[in-house]
Design a protein around this motif. Structure first.
Motif, PDB file in Angstrom:
ATOM      1  N   LEU B  25      -2.899  14.744   2.882  1.00  0.00           N
ATOM      2  CA  LEU B  25      -2.251  14.081   2.021  1.00  0.00           C
ATOM      3  C   LEU B  25      -3.104  13.467   0.771  1.00  0.00           C
ATOM      4  N   ARG B  26      -2.451  12.542   0.135  1.00  0.00           N
ATOM      5  CA  ARG B  26      -2.788  12.937  -1.568  1.00  0.00           C
ATOM      6  C   ARG B  26      -3.589  11.254  -1.381  1.00  0.00           C
ATOM      7  N   ILE B  27      -4.324  11.391  -1.768  1.00  0.00           N
ATOM      8  CA  ILE B  27      -5.421   9.415  -1.432  1.00  0.00           C
ATOM      9  C   ILE B  27      -5.010   9.383  -3.439  1.00  0.00           C
ATOM     10  N   ILE B  28      -4.463   7.761  -3.075  1.00  0.00           N
ATOM     11  CA  ILE B  28      -3.682   7.309  -4.401  1.00  0.00           C
ATOM     12  C   ILE B  28      -4.857   6.146  -4.574  1.00  0.00           C
ATOM     13  N   GLY B  29      -5.739   5.830  -3.549  1.00  0.00           N
ATOM     14  CA  GLY B  29      -6.416   5.055  -4.244  1.00  0.00           C
ATOM     15  C   GLY B  29      -7.916   4.177  -2.908  1.00  0.00           C
ATOM     16  N   THR B  30      -8.450   3.141  -3.144  1.00  0.00           N
ATOM     17  CA  THR B  30      -8.846   3.012  -1.549  1.00  0.00           C
ATOM     18  C   THR B  30      -8.908   1.172  -2.736  1.00  0.00           C
ATOM     19  N   ALA B  31      -9.240   0.395  -1.514  1.00  0.00           N
ATOM     20  CA  ALA B  31      -9.870  -0.731  -1.167  1.00  0.00           C
ATOM     21  C   ALA B  31     -10.662  -1.493  -0.720  1.00  0.00           C
ATOM     22  N   SER B  32     -11.043  -3.009  -0.983  1.00  0.00           N
ATOM     23  CA  SER B  32     -12.625  -3.080  -0.188  1.00  0.00           C
ATOM     24  C   SER B  32     -12.076  -4.863   0.096  1.00  0.00           C
ATOM     25  N   GLU B 111      -6.905  12.968  14.370  1.00  0.00           N
ATOM     26  CA  GLU B 111      -5.735  12.902  15.324  1.00  0.00           C
ATOM     27  C   GLU B 111      -4.518  11.791  15.328  1.00  0.00           C
ATOM     28  N   GLU B 112      -5.659  10.214  14.417  1.00  0.00           N
ATOM     29  CA  GLU B 112      -4.529   9.372  14.928  1.00  0.00           C
ATOM     30  C   GLU B 112      -3.919   9.488  13.975  1.00  0.00           C
ATOM     31  N   VAL B 116      -0.217   9.242  13.326  1.00  0.00           N
ATOM     32  CA  VAL B 116       0.533   7.826  12.634  1.00  0.00           C
ATOM     33  C   VAL B 116       1.661   8.852  11.573  1.00  0.00           C
ATOM     34  N   CYS B 117       1.365   9.998  10.916  1.00  0.00           N
ATOM     35  CA  CYS B 117       1.887  10.171   9.544  1.00  0.00           C
ATOM     36  C   CYS B 117       3.081  11.666  10.520  1.00  0.00           C
ATOM     37  N   GLY B 118       3.323  10.916  11.968  1.00  0.00           N
ATOM     38  CA  GLY B 118       4.399  12.763  12.305  1.00  0.00           C
ATOM     39  C   GLY B 118       3.699  13.809  11.736  1.00  0.00           C
ATOM     40  N   ILE B 119       2.790  14.159  11.414  1.00  0.00           N
ATOM     41  CA  ILE B 119       2.531  15.306  11.067  1.00  0.00           C
ATOM     42  C   ILE B 119       2.965  17.010  11.635  1.00  0.00           C
ATOM     43  N   ASP B 120       2.659  16.198  12.962  1.00  0.00           N
ATOM     44  CA  ASP B 120       2.431  17.130  13.909  1.00  0.00           C
ATOM     45  C   ASP B 120       4.015  18.148  14.753  1.00  0.00           C
ATOM     46  N   ASP B 121       5.015  16.730  13.557  1.00  0.00           N
ATOM     47  CA  ASP B 121       6.240  16.794  14.072  1.00  0.00           C
ATOM     48  C   ASP B 121       7.176  17.499  12.800  1.00  0.00           C
ATOM     49  N   LEU B 122       6.036  18.054  11.575  1.00  0.00           N
ATOM     50  CA  LEU B 122       6.882  18.037  10.660  1.00  0.00           C
ATOM     51  C   LEU B 122       7.181  19.541  10.580  1.00  0.00           C
TER      52      LEU B 122
END
Lengths: 148, 122
Positions: B25-32, B111-112, B116-122
């Motif tokens: 995952l590439r973190i593109i930013g944060t918000a508060s 794990e979550e 959510v990203c379906g990473i296990d399915d890739l």
């Protein structure tokens, strides 16, 4: 507030420290606050509304909050504003987790953070306010709960 | 996949960024808060959002509804201290793909996010 309801808060605090540190917090004997609130370096305050009305606050030393933040961040590099943030997050997590038992009508506010001992927080929570000492590692913090 | 981290706690934002670093995952930013999150949604078009609920300005559940209106394919993982069942159900009905209670461990977050990203399915 009933003894059983206070127990919900105590169990949430115990679970919190176990998950974060694998060490249980030793909870002291609860008592009813009389006189001024005992405030440590930083205090998180959350208002309760909805089906219940009142407030919760957690007060802790800077060193305890820094250690908790270090555990979460897996780093000793903790900035002063993160220590401040930690007391808000700790208070928010305790208040949010008790909804498992109190339900979604137990509405919690965004935490307000108080630094130092500038005022008597007892004024913001209607008595009786129950105080529970939290002993974890070499530190002591206090959880105060007042619910109508 | 592009990740946006939304939480009013600086410690939580930093922890989520750190814990998720092992994932593709590439973190593109944060918000508060929710308002900042909606602005960043439009600008950065994240694929995945971790979303706190109890936040100032616009809370997470209100922001979630707007996110689903603006970009319904966004995968949202709600991360909150609000641990009652009704809040979890409300988040999932509003379009969240996952729900994680605070406090959480690194393993639980990974794990979550994988789910959510379906990473296990890739």
């Amino acid at each position: 507030m009933t003894e059983q309801e206070l127990r919900i808060f105590i169990d949430v605090v115990i679970d919190y420290f176990v998950l974060l540190s694998d060490e249980s917090a030793r909870m002291g004997v609860p008592y009813i606050q009389e006189g001024k609130s005992q405030l440590l370096d930083f205090t998180g305050v959350i208002g309760i509304s909805g089906a219940r009305k009142g407030g919760i606050f957690v007060t802790a030393s800077s060193s305890m909050l820094k250690e908790l933040a270090s555990l979460i961040l897996e780093s000793d590099d903790v900035a002063p504003d993160e220590i401040l943030d930690m007391v808000g997050e700790l208070t928010n997590t305790i208040a949010g987790n008790v909804r498992r038992e109190f339900g979604s009508s137990f509405m919690i506010s965004v935490p307000i953070i108080v630094e130092g001992r500038p005022q008597d927080l007892r004024l913001q929570i209607k008595p009786p306010v129950f105080v529970v000492p939290i002993n974890w590692r070499s530190y002591q913090a206090f959880l105060s709960v007042g619910l109508e | 996949m592009k990740l946006l981290v939304v939480d009013d706690s600086t410690i939580m934002r930093r922890a989520i960024q750190k814990y998720s670093s092992s994932l593709p995952l590439r973190i593109i930013g944060t918000a508060s808060n929710g308002a900042e999150a909606l602005e960043m949604l439009v600008v950065h078009e994240p694929d995945v959002i971790t979303l706190d609920i109890t936040m100032p300005k616009i809370d997470g559940l209100s922001a979630l509804k707007r996110i689903m209106e603006i970009a319904p394919r966004t995968r949202v993982l709600v991360i909150t201290a609000l641990s009652d069942t009704a809040t979890g159900i409300q988040a999932l009905r509003s379009g969240a793909r996952g729900f994680l209670n605070k406090p959480f461990t690194e393993a639980q977050l990974v794990e979550e996010l994988r789910h959510v990203c379906g990473i296990d399915d890739l």
